[in-house]
Enzyme design. Structure first.
Site, PDB file in Angstrom:
ATOM      1  N   HIS A  18       0.843  -1.206   0.000  1.00  0.00           N
ATOM      2  CA  HIS A  18       0.000   0.000   0.000  1.00  0.00           C
ATOM      3  C   HIS A  18       0.880   1.258   0.000  1.00  0.00           C
ATOM      4  O   HIS A  18       0.605   2.209  -0.725  1.00  0.00           O
ATOM      5  CB  HIS A  18      -0.887   0.060   1.260  1.00  0.00           C
ATOM      6  N   LYS A  42     -17.372  -6.193   8.621  1.00  0.00           N
ATOM      7  CA  LYS A  42     -16.087  -6.876   8.428  1.00  0.00           C
ATOM      8  C   LYS A  42     -15.360  -6.961   9.766  1.00  0.00           C
ATOM      9  O   LYS A  42     -15.243  -5.957  10.479  1.00  0.00           O
ATOM     10  CB  LYS A  42     -15.244  -6.083   7.413  1.00  0.00           C
ATOM     11  N   ARG A  91      -2.605  -6.439  -8.020  1.00  0.00           N
ATOM     12  CA  ARG A  91      -1.492  -7.379  -7.894  1.00  0.00           C
ATOM     13  C   ARG A  91      -1.612  -8.450  -8.973  1.00  0.00           C
ATOM     14  O   ARG A  91      -1.166  -8.275 -10.077  1.00  0.00           O
ATOM     15  CB  ARG A  91      -1.487  -7.997  -6.489  1.00  0.00           C
ATOM     16  N   SER A 129      -2.716  -7.842   3.340  1.00  0.00           N
ATOM     17  CA  SER A 129      -2.921  -7.613   4.779  1.00  0.00           C
ATOM     18  C   SER A 129      -3.315  -8.920   5.453  1.00  0.00           C
ATOM     19  O   SER A 129      -2.899  -9.213   6.577  1.00  0.00           O
ATOM     20  CB  SER A 129      -4.029  -6.581   5.009  1.00  0.00           C
TER      21      SER A 129
HETATM   22  O1  PNS Z   1      -8.959  -3.046   0.865  1.00  0.00           O
HETATM   23  P1  PNS Z   1     -10.278  -3.597   0.378  1.00  0.00           P
HETATM   24  O2  PNS Z   1     -10.968  -4.365   1.487  1.00  0.00           O
HETATM   25  O3  PNS Z   1     -10.145  -4.383  -0.897  1.00  0.00           O
HETATM   26  O4  PNS Z   1     -11.172  -2.316   0.047  1.00  0.00           O
HETATM   27  C1  PNS Z   1     -12.477  -2.477  -0.442  1.00  0.00           C
HETATM   28  C2  PNS Z   1     -13.215  -1.107  -0.452  1.00  0.00           C
HETATM   29  C3  PNS Z   1     -13.201  -0.486   0.921  1.00  0.00           C
HETATM   30  C4  PNS Z   1     -12.526  -0.189  -1.440  1.00  0.00           C
HETATM   31  C5  PNS Z   1     -14.670  -1.398  -0.922  1.00  0.00           C
HETATM   32  O5  PNS Z   1     -15.234  -2.380  -0.122  1.00  0.00           O
HETATM   33  C6  PNS Z   1     -15.541  -0.145  -0.891  1.00  0.00           C
HETATM   34  O6  PNS Z   1     -15.453   0.671  -1.780  1.00  0.00           O
HETATM   35  N1  PNS Z   1     -16.378  -0.014   0.170  1.00  0.00           N
HETATM   36  C7  PNS Z   1     -17.240   1.128   0.372  1.00  0.00           C
HETATM   37  C8  PNS Z   1     -18.717   0.768   0.176  1.00  0.00           C
HETATM   38  C9  PNS Z   1     -19.080   0.774  -1.304  1.00  0.00           C
HETATM   39  O7  PNS Z   1     -19.012   1.769  -1.988  1.00  0.00           O
HETATM   40  N2  PNS Z   1     -19.467  -0.425  -1.820  1.00  0.00           N
HETATM   41  C10 PNS Z   1     -19.826  -0.640  -3.194  1.00  0.00           C
HETATM   42  C11 PNS Z   1     -18.603  -0.953  -4.041  1.00  0.00           C
HETATM   43  S1  PNS Z   1     -19.000  -1.282  -5.722  1.00  0.00           S
END
Ligand code: PNS
Length: 170
Positions: A18, A42, A91, A129
């Site tokens: 990151h 989560k 990745r 992570s």
């Molecule tokens: O590090 P991660 O867990 O892959 O991040 C995922 C994240 C936080 C970017 C994604 O879950 C997100 O955008 N969450 C916010 C809620 C939202 O907008 N959900 C619809 C996504 S299409």
């Protein structure tokens, strides 16, 4: 007009992968907002505040890097921050399907916002992570995978958790 990008994620915890994406991202944008997602569904190891604090300390004094958190839809947060770009790291091919689906869904919800993918640098292309937490929880070394501060916080957190477990049975 300042070019602002949002780099969203769970960051539970932030890894050197990151950090690499953030460092490369600020070279492209005037300002990068690292946005920690608050998702009560989560089961994160670190609280939202702990995750934000760690990232703030890592980038302390960096004027073009802001660390924030959000609990709404990502596209709504991006619009509220008057940004137009979501930056994400990629990745392996295995990331692609999930990221592609999210990028298209986000575009469907707000076509003004673009998702930009940056390839992970080779030394970090396998890092996650989740793996870092698993290694640390089994007392393996995560040196070089996460910033020193995160290494320390992981040790403290896992020690506390272990102690809690022992206290519960004694
Ligand atoms: O590090 P991660 O867990 O892959 O991040 C995922 C994240 C936080 C970017 C994604 O879950 C997100 O955008 N969450 C916010 C809620 C939202 O907008 N959900 C619809 C996504 S299409």
């Amino acid at each position: 007009m300042k070019k602002v990008a949002i780099y969203p994620g769970s960051f539970d915890p932030i890894t050197n992968g990151h950090v690499d994406i953030i460092e490369r991202g600020v070279e492209i944008f005037d300002e990068l907002i690292v946005a920690v997602a608050h998702n009560p569904q989560k089961a994160n190891l670190f609280s939202e505040k702990e995750r934000v604090d760690m990232i703030r300390q890592i980038f302390k004094g960096r004027k073009n890097i802001e660390v924030d958190s959000f609990s709404c839809l990502l596209v709504d947060y991006v619009a509220r921050r008057q940004a137009k770009v979501i930056m994400k790291g990629l990745r392996f091919v295995s990331d692609f399907e999930y990221e592609f689906q999210m990028a298209l869904t986000n575009r469907r919800m707000n076509s003004q916002i673009e998702t930009l993918f940056m390839m992970a640098s080779e030394p970090y292309s396998y890092l996650s992570s989740g793996l870092v937490k698993e290694i640390a929880s089994l007392e393996g070394s995560v040196s070089g995978m996460v910033p020193k501060l995160v290494e320390k916080r992981l040790r403290e957190k896992l020690q506390k958790k272990g102690k809690g477990k022992k206290d519960a049975v004694s």
